[in-house]
Design a protein around this motif. Structure first.
Motif, PDB file in Angstrom:
ATOM      1  N   GLN A  82       0.845  -1.191   0.000  1.00 13.39           N
ATOM      2  CA  GLN A  82       0.000   0.000   0.000  1.00 13.39           C
ATOM      3  C   GLN A  82       0.881   1.243   0.000  1.00 13.39           C
ATOM      4  OE1 GLN A  82      -2.588   1.691   3.461  1.00 13.39           O
ATOM      5  NE2 GLN A  82      -3.796   0.089   2.485  1.00 13.39           N
ATOM      6  N   TYR A 106      -1.894   3.713  -4.134  1.00 12.80           N
ATOM      7  CA  TYR A 106      -1.985   2.457  -4.861  1.00 12.80           C
ATOM      8  C   TYR A 106      -2.133   1.311  -3.875  1.00 12.80           C
ATOM      9  CZ  TYR A 106      -0.284   5.187  -8.821  1.00 12.80           C
ATOM     10  OH  TYR A 106      -0.151   6.130  -9.794  1.00 12.80           O
ATOM     11  N   ILE A 108      -1.446  -2.665  -3.847  1.00 13.36           N
ATOM     12  CA  ILE A 108      -0.620  -3.589  -4.618  1.00 13.36           C
ATOM     13  C   ILE A 108      -1.057  -5.015  -4.305  1.00 13.36           C
ATOM     14  CG2 ILE A 108       1.737  -4.293  -5.151  1.00 13.36           C
ATOM     15  CD1 ILE A 108       2.615  -1.509  -4.073  1.00 13.36           C
ATOM     16  N   GLU A 114      -0.827  -2.605  -9.493  1.00 14.28           N
ATOM     17  CA  GLU A 114      -1.115  -1.426  -8.687  1.00 14.28           C
ATOM     18  C   GLU A 114      -2.501  -0.888  -9.024  1.00 14.28           C
ATOM     19  OE1 GLU A 114       2.098   1.302  -9.376  1.00 14.28           O
ATOM     20  OE2 GLU A 114       3.431   0.260  -7.990  1.00 14.28           O
ATOM     21  N   TRP A 115      -3.423  -1.020  -8.080  1.00 11.97           N
ATOM     22  CA  TRP A 115      -4.776  -0.489  -8.217  1.00 11.97           C
ATOM     23  C   TRP A 115      -4.776   0.945  -7.692  1.00 11.97           C
ATOM     24  CZ3 TRP A 115      -9.238  -4.040  -8.956  1.00 11.97           C
ATOM     25  CH2 TRP A 115      -8.823  -5.348  -9.235  1.00 11.97           C
ATOM     26  N   GLN A 116      -5.090   1.888  -8.541  1.00 15.89           N
ATOM     27  CA  GLN A 116      -5.004   3.300  -8.168  1.00 15.89           C
ATOM     28  C   GLN A 116      -6.237   3.737  -7.375  1.00 15.89           C
ATOM     29  OE1 GLN A 116      -4.162   7.639 -10.345  1.00 15.89           O
ATOM     30  NE2 GLN A 116      -4.520   5.800 -11.546  1.00 15.89           N
ATOM     31  N   PRO A 142      -5.831  -1.953 -12.813  1.00 17.68           N
ATOM     32  CA  PRO A 142      -4.660  -1.600 -13.620  1.00 17.68           C
ATOM     33  C   PRO A 142      -4.575  -2.225 -15.005  1.00 17.68           C
ATOM     34  CG  PRO A 142      -4.060  -3.186 -11.936  1.00 17.68           C
ATOM     35  CD  PRO A 142      -5.489  -2.815 -11.681  1.00 17.68           C
TER      36      PRO A 142
END
Length: 210
Positions: A82, A106, A108, A114-116, A142
């Motif tokens: 994170q 993000y 992770i 990496e999810w924004q 992502p």
């Protein structure tokens, strides 16, 4: 002083007395110079960035706050899971909560994707395991280019579960769906939109997944 000669006919010289600048003109010039110097000093002080005042919160006085901060959390194997960037971060010891302004970060997952995430306000509680975004919260997947927009988004890093109980809009390419409940499990790359679901799903040439 030069005087005219009365015996020299036709030769007359008139003396002109030397004038001095009135005192009020000299005083006005001095005042103008002082005002100019004061104005320049004030502008220099304004250009210097002054630290913001210590924030206050109903939970009590903070024990620290950081500006232009980046916080990265690591698991037991030393892998980042994170990351959170914020212009201002505040910690209150009474409830052990970290509050962040305009967080951008993000999440992770196990595959290092990496999810924004973004929002107007962020809140880290439960020993940092529970992240809540308030106001214009957004989660972006992502690889498959879908994004979620909602008012309040929660994320529990222990279960890698993100969810929202507020009206949520899910977008992917030219598809749009809306529902009252959203869930996503980032390690499984799986999401679900439920309760009063409606949307626009035009035909696509190829399956782009969900």
């Amino acid at each position: 002083m030069v005087a005219a000669n009365p015996d020299a006919e036709g030769d007359r010289v008139t003396a002109t007395p030397r004038t001095r600048s009135p005192w009020w003109r000299r005083l006005g010039l001095l005042a103008l110079l002082l005002a100019l110097g004061g104005g320049l000093a004030y502008l220099d002080q304004r250009n210097e960035r002054a630290p913001a005042p210590a924030p206050s919160d109903p939970a009590g006085e903070p024990d620290y706050f950081l500006e232009d901060a980046r916080m990265t959390r690591f698991d037991e194997q030393g892998r980042a899971y994170q990351r959170l960037d914020t212009p201002r971060m505040v910690h209150t010891p009474v409830d052990d909560v970290i509050r962040a302004e305009k967080p951008h970060g993000y999440l992770i997952d196990d595959d290092q994707r990496e999810w924004q995430i973004t929002g107007d306000q962020g809140r880290l509680a439960d020993n940092g395991n529970l992240l809540t975004l308030e106001g214009n919260a957004r989660l972006v997947q992502p690889t498959k280019a879908w994004s979620l927009e909602t008012q309040t988004l929660h994320y529990d890093n222990r279960s890698a579960h993100a969810w929202s109980d507020t009206s949520s809009v899910l977008r992917q390419h030219n598809q749009t769906m809306r529902g009252d409940r959203f869930d996503a499990w980032i390690n499984q790359n799986r999401m679900r939109l439920t309760d009063n679901v409606q949307g626009r799903l035009p035909q696509q040439s190829e399956d782009q997944g969900s």
